[in-house]
Design a protein around this motif. Structure first.
Motif, PDB file in Angstrom:
ATOM      1  N   CYS A  16       0.830  -1.206   0.000  1.00 13.41           N
ATOM      2  CA  CYS A  16       0.000   0.000   0.000  1.00 13.41           C
ATOM      3  C   CYS A  16       0.867   1.260   0.000  1.00 13.41           C
ATOM      4  O   CYS A  16       0.638   2.175  -0.798  1.00 13.41           O
ATOM      5  N   LYS A  17       1.861   1.305   0.861  1.00  9.99           N
ATOM      6  CA  LYS A  17       2.725   2.486   0.951  1.00  9.99           C
ATOM      7  C   LYS A  17       3.457   2.738  -0.360  1.00  9.99           C
ATOM      8  O   LYS A  17       3.548   3.874  -0.821  1.00  9.99           O
ATOM      9  N   SER A  18       3.985   1.688  -0.993  1.00  9.66           N
ATOM     10  CA  SER A  18       4.753   1.894  -2.217  1.00  9.66           C
ATOM     11  C   SER A  18       3.897   2.224  -3.424  1.00  9.66           C
ATOM     12  O   SER A  18       4.412   2.665  -4.425  1.00  9.66           O
ATOM     13  N   ASN A  19       2.585   2.026  -3.318  1.00  7.00           N
ATOM     14  CA  ASN A  19       1.705   2.282  -4.461  1.00  7.00           C
ATOM     15  C   ASN A  19       0.641   3.344  -4.171  1.00  7.00           C
ATOM     16  O   ASN A  19      -0.303   3.502  -4.945  1.00  7.00           O
ATOM     17  N   ASN A  20       0.809   4.075  -3.068  1.00  3.75           N
ATOM     18  CA  ASN A  20      -0.159   5.111  -2.677  1.00  3.75           C
ATOM     19  C   ASN A  20      -1.585   4.570  -2.640  1.00  3.75           C
ATOM     20  O   ASN A  20      -2.524   5.182  -3.147  1.00  3.75           O
ATOM     21  N   ILE A  21      -1.733   3.413  -2.014  1.00  4.22           N
ATOM     22  CA  ILE A  21      -3.027   2.767  -1.829  1.00  4.22           C
ATOM     23  C   ILE A  21      -3.352   2.808  -0.335  1.00  4.22           C
ATOM     24  O   ILE A  21      -2.461   2.689   0.508  1.00  4.22           O
ATOM     25  N   TYR A  22      -4.630   2.956  -0.026  1.00  2.00           N
ATOM     26  CA  TYR A  22      -5.059   3.064   1.364  1.00  2.00           C
ATOM     27  C   TYR A  22      -6.064   1.972   1.708  1.00  2.00           C
ATOM     28  O   TYR A  22      -6.861   1.571   0.867  1.00  2.00           O
ATOM     29  N   ILE A  23      -6.023   1.522   2.944  1.00  2.00           N
ATOM     30  CA  ILE A  23      -7.004   0.570   3.455  1.00  2.00           C
ATOM     31  C   ILE A  23      -8.198   1.390   3.941  1.00  2.00           C
ATOM     32  O   ILE A  23      -8.050   2.304   4.753  1.00  2.00           O
ATOM     33  N   ILE A  24      -9.381   1.083   3.427  1.00  2.00           N
ATOM     34  CA  ILE A  24     -10.589   1.828   3.773  1.00  2.00           C
ATOM     35  C   ILE A  24     -11.083   1.465   5.175  1.00  2.00           C
ATOM     36  O   ILE A  24     -11.581   2.317   5.900  1.00  2.00           O
ATOM     37  N   ASN A  25     -10.921   0.206   5.560  1.00  2.00           N
ATOM     38  CA  ASN A  25     -11.392  -0.242   6.879  1.00  2.00           C
ATOM     39  C   ASN A  25     -10.894   0.701   7.969  1.00  2.00           C
ATOM     40  O   ASN A  25      -9.722   1.064   8.006  1.00  2.00           O
ATOM     41  N   GLY A  26     -11.796   1.094   8.851  1.00  2.23           N
ATOM     42  CA  GLY A  26     -11.426   1.939   9.976  1.00  2.23           C
ATOM     43  C   GLY A  26     -11.282   3.410   9.651  1.00  2.23           C
ATOM     44  O   GLY A  26     -10.980   4.212  10.531  1.00  2.23           O
ATOM     45  N   ARG A  27     -11.508   3.809   8.393  1.00  4.05           N
ATOM     46  CA  ARG A  27     -11.337   5.203   7.990  1.00  4.05           C
ATOM     47  C   ARG A  27     -12.638   5.909   7.626  1.00  4.05           C
ATOM     48  O   ARG A  27     -12.728   7.126   7.732  1.00  4.05           O
ATOM     49  N   ILE A  28     -13.609   5.164   7.121  1.00  2.00           N
ATOM     50  CA  ILE A  28     -14.787   5.777   6.502  1.00  2.00           C
ATOM     51  C   ILE A  28     -16.063   5.111   7.015  1.00  2.00           C
ATOM     52  O   ILE A  28     -16.082   3.932   7.341  1.00  2.00           O
ATOM     53  N   GLY A  29     -17.145   5.879   7.010  1.00  2.00           N
ATOM     54  CA  GLY A  29     -18.477   5.339   7.265  1.00  2.00           C
ATOM     55  C   GLY A  29     -18.670   4.798   8.666  1.00  2.00           C
ATOM     56  O   GLY A  29     -18.073   5.264   9.631  1.00  2.00           O
ATOM     57  N   ASP A  30     -19.503   3.764   8.754  1.00  2.00           N
ATOM     58  CA  ASP A  30     -19.839   3.162  10.042  1.00  2.00           C
ATOM     59  C   ASP A  30     -18.623   2.559  10.749  1.00  2.00           C
ATOM     60  O   ASP A  30     -18.661   2.325  11.948  1.00  2.00           O
ATOM     61  N   ASP A  31     -17.561   2.306  10.005  1.00  2.00           N
ATOM     62  CA  ASP A  31     -16.374   1.652  10.568  1.00  2.00           C
ATOM     63  C   ASP A  31     -15.282   2.657  10.952  1.00  2.00           C
ATOM     64  O   ASP A  31     -14.227   2.273  11.430  1.00  2.00           O
ATOM     65  N   ALA A  32     -15.529   3.950  10.745  1.00  3.96           N
ATOM     66  CA  ALA A  32     -14.518   4.970  11.038  1.00  3.96           C
ATOM     67  C   ALA A  32     -14.074   4.889  12.493  1.00  3.96           C
ATOM     68  O   ALA A  32     -14.888   4.782  13.402  1.00  3.96           O
ATOM     69  N   ARG A  33     -12.765   4.891  12.687  1.00  4.21           N
ATOM     70  CA  ARG A  33     -12.118   4.823  13.999  1.00  4.21           C
ATOM     71  C   ARG A  33     -12.423   3.544  14.769  1.00  4.21           C
ATOM     72  O   ARG A  33     -12.206   3.472  15.967  1.00  4.21           O
ATOM     73  N   THR A  34     -12.964   2.533  14.079  1.00  6.42           N
ATOM     74  CA  THR A  34     -13.268   1.267  14.742  1.00  6.42           C
ATOM     75  C   THR A  34     -12.388   0.147  14.208  1.00  6.42           C
ATOM     76  O   THR A  34     -11.714  -0.519  14.964  1.00  6.42           O
ATOM     77  N   GLY A  35     -12.435  -0.078  12.886  1.00  7.99           N
ATOM     78  CA  GLY A  35     -11.697  -1.195  12.299  1.00  7.99           C
ATOM     79  C   GLY A  35     -12.264  -2.517  12.772  1.00  7.99           C
ATOM     80  O   GLY A  35     -11.564  -3.343  13.350  1.00  7.99           O
ATOM     81  N   SER A  36     -13.549  -2.710  12.533  1.00  5.19           N
ATOM     82  CA  SER A  36     -14.256  -3.900  13.017  1.00  5.19           C
ATOM     83  C   SER A  36     -13.636  -5.204  12.513  1.00  5.19           C
ATOM     84  O   SER A  36     -13.099  -5.257  11.405  1.00  5.19           O
TER      85      SER A  36
END
Length: 86
Positions: A16-36
């Motif tokens: 992810c770091k080398s390709n400027n890709i991000y993990i959505i889990n825990g960042r957006i929507g109902d899962d923000a700041r949770t990372g269920s």
């Protein structure tokens, strides 16, 4: 929720770091700041199902949900909604 880190996790983060890709889990929507947790079993729970995207896609993501467990699988379905103009 999942604080465990293993070799697979480290590899994914490096990719992810080398390709400027991000993990959505825990960042957006109902899962923000949770990372269920996305995998629930008698041996333990973990976050092993991910949605990935480039930074350019963040503005079009309208929803991210980790759904409740279905009876036929130990994996919780994840949902990503995108708002795009047709």
């Amino acid at each position: 929720m999942d604080r465990g880190v293993n070799t697979s996790c480290n590899r994914l983060l490096e990719i992810c770091k080398s390709n400027n890709i991000y993990i959505i889990n825990g960042r957006i929507g109902d899962d923000a700041r949770t990372g269920s947790h996305t995998y629930l079993s008698t041996n333990g729970n973990s976050l092993i199902d991910y949605a990935l995207c480039s930074e350019d896609l963040f503005p079009v993501i309208s929803k991210f949900i980790v759904h409740d467990l279905y009876s036929f699988s130990p994996h919780c379905p994840i949902q990503v909604n995108l708002n795009v103009n047709s």
